[in-house]
Scaffold this motif. Structure first.
Motif, PDB file in Angstrom:
ATOM      1  N   SER A  74       6.154  -4.906   2.095  1.00 49.39           N
ATOM      2  CA  SER A  74       7.184  -4.050   1.520  1.00 49.39           C
ATOM      3  C   SER A  74       6.570  -2.855   0.798  1.00 49.39           C
ATOM      4  CB  SER A  74       8.050  -4.857   0.555  1.00 49.39           C
ATOM      5  OG  SER A  74       9.122  -4.096   0.102  1.00 49.39           O
ATOM      6  N   SER A  77       5.257  -0.251   3.248  1.00 43.43           N
ATOM      7  CA  SER A  77       6.350   0.398   3.987  1.00 43.43           C
ATOM      8  C   SER A  77       6.105   0.439   5.497  1.00 43.43           C
ATOM      9  CB  SER A  77       6.603   1.799   3.454  1.00 43.43           C
ATOM     10  OG  SER A  77       7.001   1.750   2.106  1.00 43.43           O
ATOM     11  N   ARG A  81      11.623  -2.144   3.885  1.00 44.30           N
ATOM     12  CA  ARG A  81      11.722  -3.078   2.752  1.00 44.30           C
ATOM     13  C   ARG A  81      11.828  -4.494   3.292  1.00 44.30           C
ATOM     14  NH1 ARG A  81      12.296  -4.808  -2.004  1.00 44.30           N
ATOM     15  NH2 ARG A  81      14.173  -5.529  -3.061  1.00 44.30           N
ATOM     16  N   THR A  83      12.108  -8.524   2.290  1.00 41.75           N
ATOM     17  CA  THR A  83      12.420  -9.463   1.220  1.00 41.75           C
ATOM     18  C   THR A  83      12.108 -10.878   1.690  1.00 41.75           C
ATOM     19  OG1 THR A  83      14.712  -9.620   1.944  1.00 41.75           O
ATOM     20  CG2 THR A  83      14.228  -8.033   0.217  1.00 41.75           C
TER      21      THR A  83
END
Length: 125
Positions: A74, A77, A81, A83
Protein backbone atom coordinates in the motif's frame (compact mmCIF):
# COMPACT_ATOMS: atom_id res chain seq x y z
CA UNK A 1 -4.25 -22.81 -1.07
CA UNK A 2 -0.66 -23.37 -2.15
CA UNK A 3 0.67 -22.55 1.32
CA UNK A 4 -2.04 -24.70 2.95
CA UNK A 5 -1.02 -27.74 0.89
CA UNK A 6 2.60 -27.26 1.93
CA UNK A 7 1.50 -26.91 5.56
CA UNK A 8 -0.32 -30.25 5.38
CA UNK A 9 2.65 -31.89 3.63
CA UNK A 10 4.96 -30.52 6.33
CA UNK A 11 2.69 -31.88 9.07
CA UNK A 12 2.64 -35.32 7.41
CA UNK A 13 6.42 -35.25 7.06
CA UNK A 14 6.82 -34.43 10.75
CA UNK A 15 4.38 -37.16 11.83
CA UNK A 16 5.95 -39.81 9.57
CA UNK A 17 9.47 -38.95 10.69
CA UNK A 18 8.39 -39.03 14.32
CA UNK A 19 6.87 -42.50 14.04
CA UNK A 20 9.66 -44.00 11.91
CA UNK A 21 12.45 -42.78 14.17
CA UNK A 22 10.62 -43.95 17.30
CA UNK A 23 9.41 -47.34 16.09
CA UNK A 24 11.92 -49.22 18.23
CA UNK A 25 11.11 -47.04 21.24
CA UNK A 26 7.38 -47.72 20.81
CA UNK A 27 8.08 -51.46 20.64
CA UNK A 28 10.15 -51.35 23.83
CA UNK A 29 7.42 -49.36 25.60
CA UNK A 30 4.88 -52.00 24.59
CA UNK A 31 7.22 -54.76 25.73
CA UNK A 32 7.44 -53.27 29.22
CA UNK A 33 3.69 -52.88 29.58
CA UNK A 34 2.30 -50.06 27.45
CA UNK A 35 -1.18 -51.15 26.39
CA UNK A 36 -2.59 -50.69 22.93
CA UNK A 37 -5.03 -48.09 24.21
CA UNK A 38 -2.24 -46.14 25.92
CA UNK A 39 -0.18 -46.27 22.71
CA UNK A 40 -3.14 -45.02 20.70
CA UNK A 41 -3.77 -42.17 23.13
CA UNK A 42 -0.10 -41.23 23.19
CA UNK A 43 0.18 -41.05 19.39
CA UNK A 44 -3.10 -39.14 19.07
CA UNK A 45 -2.08 -36.62 21.74
CA UNK A 46 1.36 -36.10 20.17
CA UNK A 47 -0.26 -35.54 16.78
CA UNK A 48 -2.75 -33.09 18.25
CA UNK A 49 0.09 -31.25 19.97
CA UNK A 50 1.96 -30.88 16.66
CA UNK A 51 -1.20 -29.78 14.88
CA UNK A 52 -2.18 -27.19 17.48
CA UNK A 53 1.36 -25.75 17.52
CA UNK A 54 1.36 -25.51 13.72
CA UNK A 55 -2.02 -23.80 13.74
CA UNK A 56 -0.98 -21.28 16.39
CA UNK A 57 2.21 -20.46 14.49
CA UNK A 58 0.23 -20.17 11.25
CA UNK A 59 -2.17 -17.68 12.78
CA UNK A 60 0.53 -15.61 14.49
CA UNK A 61 3.11 -15.42 11.72
CA UNK A 62 0.65 -15.54 8.83
CA UNK A 63 -1.39 -12.66 10.19
CA UNK A 64 1.65 -10.51 10.96
CA UNK A 65 3.35 -11.22 7.62
CA UNK A 66 0.12 -10.70 5.67
CA UNK A 67 -0.54 -7.39 7.41
CA UNK A 68 3.04 -6.21 6.86
CA UNK A 69 2.95 -7.14 3.17
CA UNK A 70 -0.32 -5.26 2.69
CA UNK A 71 1.15 -2.23 4.45
CA UNK A 72 4.31 -2.31 2.33
CA UNK A 73 2.41 -2.77 -0.95
CA UNK A 74 0.00 0.00 0.00
CA UNK A 75 2.84 2.40 0.82
CA UNK A 76 4.65 1.61 -2.43
CA UNK A 77 1.42 2.24 -4.42
CA UNK A 78 2.25 -0.61 -6.79
CA UNK A 79 -1.21 -2.15 -6.45
CA UNK A 80 -2.99 0.98 -5.25
CA UNK A 81 -4.37 1.00 -1.71
CA UNK A 82 -4.18 -2.52 -0.25
CA UNK A 83 -6.06 -3.37 2.94
CA UNK A 84 -5.62 -6.50 5.02
CA UNK A 85 -8.60 -8.76 5.67
CA UNK A 86 -8.17 -11.82 7.88
CA UNK A 87 -9.09 -14.92 5.80
CA UNK A 88 -11.55 -16.49 8.26
CA UNK A 89 -13.12 -19.03 5.87
CA UNK A 90 -9.77 -20.15 4.45
CA UNK A 91 -8.24 -20.53 7.91
CA UNK A 92 -11.23 -22.52 9.12
CA UNK A 93 -10.93 -24.90 6.15
CA UNK A 94 -7.18 -25.17 6.77
CA UNK A 95 -7.76 -26.00 10.46
CA UNK A 96 -10.33 -28.68 9.63
CA UNK A 97 -8.04 -30.25 7.01
CA UNK A 98 -5.10 -30.28 9.42
CA UNK A 99 -7.11 -32.04 12.14
CA UNK A 100 -8.57 -34.55 9.66
CA UNK A 101 -5.14 -35.36 8.20
CA UNK A 102 -3.60 -35.71 11.66
CA UNK A 103 -6.41 -37.95 12.94
CA UNK A 104 -6.38 -40.18 9.84
CA UNK A 105 -2.60 -40.49 9.96
CA UNK A 106 -2.62 -41.37 13.65
CA UNK A 107 -5.33 -44.01 13.15
CA UNK A 108 -3.46 -45.56 10.21
CA UNK A 109 -0.19 -45.56 12.15
CA UNK A 110 -1.79 -47.22 15.16
CA UNK A 111 -3.34 -49.86 12.92
CA UNK A 112 0.04 -50.51 11.25
CA UNK A 113 1.89 -50.77 14.57
CA UNK A 114 -0.67 -53.20 15.96
CA UNK A 115 -0.16 -55.48 12.93
CA UNK A 116 3.54 -55.94 13.75
CA UNK A 117 4.76 -58.12 16.55
CA UNK A 118 6.82 -56.62 19.35
CA UNK A 119 9.92 -58.47 18.17
CA UNK A 120 9.59 -56.97 14.67
CA UNK A 121 9.18 -53.48 16.12
CA UNK A 122 12.21 -53.76 18.38
CA UNK A 123 14.43 -55.25 15.63
CA UNK A 124 13.45 -52.65 13.04
CA UNK A 125 15.74 -49.67 12.59
Amino acid sequence: MFIGVFGIINLLNTLITNVLTRKRELGVLQAVGLSGKQLSNMLLMEGLFYTICVLILSILFGTVIGYLLCTVFSSMSIFGRVTYHFPIVEMFIYFILMFVVQTLFSRLTIKQIKKQSLVEQVREL
